[in-house]
Each structure stands twice: as structure tokens, then as C-alpha cells.
Design a protein around this motif. Structure first.
Motif, PDB file in Angstrom:
ATOM      1  N   MET A 193       0.841  -1.185   0.000  1.00 23.99           N
ATOM      2  CA  MET A 193       0.000   0.000   0.000  1.00 23.99           C
ATOM      3  C   MET A 193       0.882   1.243   0.000  1.00 23.99           C
ATOM      4  O   MET A 193       1.473   1.594   1.000  1.00 23.99           O
ATOM      5  N   LYS A 194       0.919   1.880  -1.155  1.00 21.78           N
ATOM      6  CA  LYS A 194       1.690   3.119  -1.264  1.00 21.78           C
ATOM      7  C   LYS A 194       0.855   4.270  -1.823  1.00 21.78           C
ATOM      8  O   LYS A 194       1.168   5.427  -1.582  1.00 21.78           O
ATOM      9  N   ARG A 195      -0.176   3.921  -2.585  1.00 25.56           N
ATOM     10  CA  ARG A 195      -1.049   4.936  -3.184  1.00 25.56           C
ATOM     11  C   ARG A 195      -2.491   4.516  -2.913  1.00 25.56           C
ATOM     12  O   ARG A 195      -3.016   3.628  -3.559  1.00 25.56           O
ATOM     13  N   ILE A 196      -3.074   5.191  -1.940  1.00 18.12           N
ATOM     14  CA  ILE A 196      -4.344   4.741  -1.372  1.00 18.12           C
ATOM     15  C   ILE A 196      -5.405   5.830  -1.539  1.00 18.12           C
ATOM     16  O   ILE A 196      -5.174   6.990  -1.209  1.00 18.12           O
ATOM     17  N   ASN A 197      -6.587   5.438  -2.023  1.00 21.93           N
ATOM     18  CA  ASN A 197      -7.732   6.342  -2.104  1.00 21.93           C
ATOM     19  C   ASN A 197      -8.783   5.859  -1.110  1.00 21.93           C
ATOM     20  O   ASN A 197      -9.231   4.719  -1.179  1.00 21.93           O
ATOM     21  N   VAL A 198      -9.153   6.717  -0.167  1.00 17.69           N
ATOM     22  CA  VAL A 198     -10.194   6.404   0.802  1.00 17.69           C
ATOM     23  C   VAL A 198     -11.483   7.045   0.304  1.00 17.69           C
ATOM     24  O   VAL A 198     -11.529   8.252   0.052  1.00 17.69           O
ATOM     25  N   ILE A 199     -12.524   6.214   0.147  1.00 18.97           N
ATOM     26  CA  ILE A 199     -13.799   6.672  -0.367  1.00 18.97           C
ATOM     27  C   ILE A 199     -14.903   6.384   0.645  1.00 18.97           C
ATOM     28  O   ILE A 199     -14.719   5.588   1.562  1.00 18.97           O
ATOM     29  N   GLY A 200     -16.053   7.023   0.446  1.00 18.86           N
ATOM     30  CA  GLY A 200     -17.205   6.813   1.317  1.00 18.86           C
ATOM     31  C   GLY A 200     -18.117   8.013   1.219  1.00 18.86           C
ATOM     32  O   GLY A 200     -17.736   9.059   0.694  1.00 18.86           O
ATOM     33  N   THR A 201     -19.301   7.874   1.744  1.00 21.53           N
ATOM     34  CA  THR A 201     -20.262   8.962   1.668  1.00 21.53           C
ATOM     35  C   THR A 201     -19.840  10.139   2.548  1.00 21.53           C
ATOM     36  O   THR A 201     -18.988   9.990   3.430  1.00 21.53           O
ATOM     37  N   SER A 202     -20.411  11.287   2.312  1.00 18.95           N
ATOM     38  CA  SER A 202     -20.141  12.458   3.154  1.00 18.95           C
ATOM     39  C   SER A 202     -20.465  12.114   4.600  1.00 18.95           C
ATOM     40  O   SER A 202     -21.497  11.522   4.888  1.00 18.95           O
ATOM     41  N   GLY A 203     -19.560  12.460   5.493  1.00 20.84           N
ATOM     42  CA  GLY A 203     -19.767  12.202   6.910  1.00 20.84           C
ATOM     43  C   GLY A 203     -19.245  10.863   7.391  1.00 20.84           C
ATOM     44  O   GLY A 203     -19.334  10.553   8.577  1.00 20.84           O
ATOM     45  N   SER A 204     -18.666  10.072   6.498  1.00 17.53           N
ATOM     46  CA  SER A 204     -18.186   8.751   6.903  1.00 17.53           C
ATOM     47  C   SER A 204     -16.861   8.814   7.662  1.00 17.53           C
ATOM     48  O   SER A 204     -16.469   7.828   8.285  1.00 17.53           O
ATOM     49  N   GLY A 205     -16.177   9.929   7.598  1.00 17.77           N
ATOM     50  CA  GLY A 205     -14.909  10.051   8.309  1.00 17.77           C
ATOM     51  C   GLY A 205     -13.690   9.820   7.438  1.00 17.77           C
ATOM     52  O   GLY A 205     -12.617   9.470   7.924  1.00 17.77           O
ATOM     53  N   ALA A 209       4.163   8.089  -2.963  1.00 20.49           N
ATOM     54  CA  ALA A 209       3.298   7.468  -1.961  1.00 20.49           C
ATOM     55  C   ALA A 209       2.393   8.514  -1.335  1.00 20.49           C
ATOM     56  O   ALA A 209       2.835   9.632  -1.054  1.00 20.49           O
ATOM     57  N   TRP A 210       1.140   8.129  -1.096  1.00 21.96           N
ATOM     58  CA  TRP A 210       0.162   9.055  -0.521  1.00 21.96           C
ATOM     59  C   TRP A 210      -1.104   8.324  -0.109  1.00 21.96           C
ATOM     60  O   TRP A 210      -1.365   7.209  -0.537  1.00 21.96           O
ATOM     61  N   VAL A 211      -1.880   9.015   0.732  1.00 19.33           N
ATOM     62  CA  VAL A 211      -3.247   8.614   1.046  1.00 19.33           C
ATOM     63  C   VAL A 211      -4.122   9.784   0.620  1.00 19.33           C
ATOM     64  O   VAL A 211      -3.949  10.904   1.085  1.00 19.33           O
ATOM     65  N   LEU A 212      -5.033   9.505  -0.290  1.00 16.68           N
ATOM     66  CA  LEU A 212      -5.946  10.507  -0.847  1.00 16.68           C
ATOM     67  C   LEU A 212      -7.339  10.254  -0.315  1.00 16.68           C
ATOM     68  O   LEU A 212      -7.840   9.134  -0.397  1.00 16.68           O
ATOM     69  N   ASP A 213      -7.970  11.288   0.250  1.00 15.73           N
ATOM     70  CA  ASP A 213      -9.365  11.095   0.644  1.00 15.73           C
ATOM     71  C   ASP A 213     -10.245  11.864  -0.318  1.00 15.73           C
ATOM     72  O   ASP A 213      -9.922  12.970  -0.726  1.00 15.73           O
ATOM     73  N   GLY A 214     -11.315  11.230  -0.705  1.00 11.97           N
ATOM     74  CA  GLY A 214     -12.277  11.924  -1.552  1.00 11.97           C
ATOM     75  C   GLY A 214     -12.886  11.049  -2.614  1.00 11.97           C
ATOM     76  O   GLY A 214     -12.297  10.066  -3.050  1.00 11.97           O
ATOM     77  N   GLN A 246      -5.814   5.429 -12.067  1.00 10.61           N
ATOM     78  CA  GLN A 246      -4.639   5.028 -12.861  1.00 10.61           C
ATOM     79  C   GLN A 246      -3.427   4.867 -11.944  1.00 10.61           C
ATOM     80  O   GLN A 246      -2.478   4.176 -12.276  1.00 10.61           O
ATOM     81  N   TYR A 247      -3.466   5.555 -10.805  1.00  5.22           N
ATOM     82  CA  TYR A 247      -2.319   5.613  -9.899  1.00  5.22           C
ATOM     83  C   TYR A 247      -2.468   4.728  -8.661  1.00  5.22           C
ATOM     84  O   TYR A 247      -1.477   4.259  -8.119  1.00  5.22           O
ATOM     85  N   VAL A 248      -3.686   4.539  -8.169  1.00  4.51           N
ATOM     86  CA  VAL A 248      -3.874   3.861  -6.881  1.00  4.51           C
ATOM     87  C   VAL A 248      -3.507   2.385  -6.936  1.00  4.51           C
ATOM     88  O   VAL A 248      -3.622   1.740  -7.977  1.00  4.51           O
ATOM     89  N   ASP A 249      -3.050   1.892  -5.799  1.00  2.00           N
ATOM     90  CA  ASP A 249      -2.873   0.444  -5.655  1.00  2.00           C
ATOM     91  C   ASP A 249      -3.896  -0.113  -4.661  1.00  2.00           C
ATOM     92  O   ASP A 249      -4.116  -1.313  -4.604  1.00  2.00           O
TER      93      ASP A 249
END
Length: 175
Positions: free
Chosen positions: A1-13, A61-66, A77-80
Motif C-alpha cells: 500500500m503506497k497509493r491509497i484512495n479512501v472513499i465513502g459517503t459524506s460524513g463517513s470520516g 506514496a500518498w493517502v488521498l481522501d475523496g 490510474q495511480y492507486v494500488d
């Protein structure tokens, strides 16, 4: 895990979880809303936003939220790894109510340099309310991500489905 996208509805944290995960992994945290929102609640034009986002995504490497669906073809294209915070409606609703109340009373700037602050009027009495947005989009977002996680369109990307704050905490502890 080096390129991570965290997803979820508004208010999920997403932001809180993403920040903690980035700290735990010792990598950059990228808050998509901080890139997108300008002063006075203006939005960055789509092409400029995608260009700015791409510059961040090209890093090692990064953690992206959104979420922002218009960014999916670029960011994926970038996330693992994609982590979906998929909490119950009632937990998410409670969380967004508490957050909205705290932000409207603290008047704290949400994204540095924007001057954007939430108010009681904006959060509870406006068509621009994040609470209203969550209520209108919770089930649609849940269906969209359930379909995505069931599809084979994200070959090679690790999918992590966290269905409770307890599971999210355990994931962070073991990251």
C-alpha cells in the motif's frame, strides 16, 4: 500500500481516517476537498483541479481522501488500494450532525487559506447543507461503491471494505 484512495459517503470520516493512515504509514496525506475549494466556497475549474490533482498523484506514496466521480479515471490510474468506509446510515448521520454542529460553533477555517467556515445557517438551514447532501446521496453512494467493488473493472487494485468504525480502527492498528 503506497497509493491509497479512501472513499465513502459524506460524513463517513474519510478525512480523519485518511490522515491517521498517512501518519501511520509515514506518507503524504492529500485532502481532495482542500485542493478543490477556493475562498468564498468557489470551486476550482475542472481542468485546473484535475491538473493539480495529477501533480499530487504522480508522487511516490500518498493517502488521498475523496470521492468526486469526475476524478475516478485519473486517480485510479495511480492507486494500488481503495478503502471504502461503508458505515451504517445511522452512524454516518450521527457523525455528520456532530461534525456540523462542532464546525458551526467553532467557526474554524476548514481548509487553510480559503477562509471557508461552516455556519449554523449553512449546515442546518441551507440547500448547500452537507447534512442535506448526505441524506440525498447516502444510498446512491452506497449502491455505486457496492457495484464498483463487485465489478472486475479495477483489476490489480486492492479493495478494502470497512463496514464499522471498529473494523477501521483495527485496520489502522495493523497497517
Amino acid at each position: 500500500m503506497k497509493r491509497i484512495n479512501v472513499i465513502g459517503t459524506s460524513g463517513s470520516g474519510k478525512s480523519h481516517f485518511s490522515y491517521l493512515l498517512a501518519q501511520k504509514l509515514g506518507i503524504q496525506y492529500i485532502e481532495m476537498d482542500a485542493l478543490f475549494w477556493l475562498p468564498n466556497w468557489e470551486q476550482l475549474e475542472t481542468e485546473e483541479f484535475l491538473s493539480l490533482l495529477k501533480a499530487h498523484l504522480e508522487k511516490e506514496a500518498w493517502v488521498l481522501d475523496g470521492n468526486q466521480s469526475k476524478t475516478n479515471s485519473l486517480k485510479w490510474q495511480y492507486v494500488d488500494t481503495i478503502i471504502w468506509l461503508d458505515y451504517s446510515f445511522f452512524h454516518t448521520f450521527k457523525q455528520i450532525l456532530i461534525r456540523s454542529f462542532k464546525r458551526s460553533t467553532s467557526k474554524q477555517e476548514i481548509w487553510a487559506g480559503t477562509g471557508n467556515r461552516e455556519s449554523f445557517r449553512r449546515n442546518f438551514l441551507s440547500s448547500e447543507s452537507v447534512i442535506l447532501w448526505m441524506l440525498q446521496n447516502y444510498w446512491k453512494t452506497k449502491r455505486k461503491y457496492a457495484k464498483l467493488f463487485a465489478s472486475e473493472s479495477l483489476n490489480g487494485i486492492q479493495l478494502v471494505h470497512l463496514t464499522s468504525p471498529k473494523k477501521a480502527k483495527l485496520f489502522l492498528e495493523n497497517a
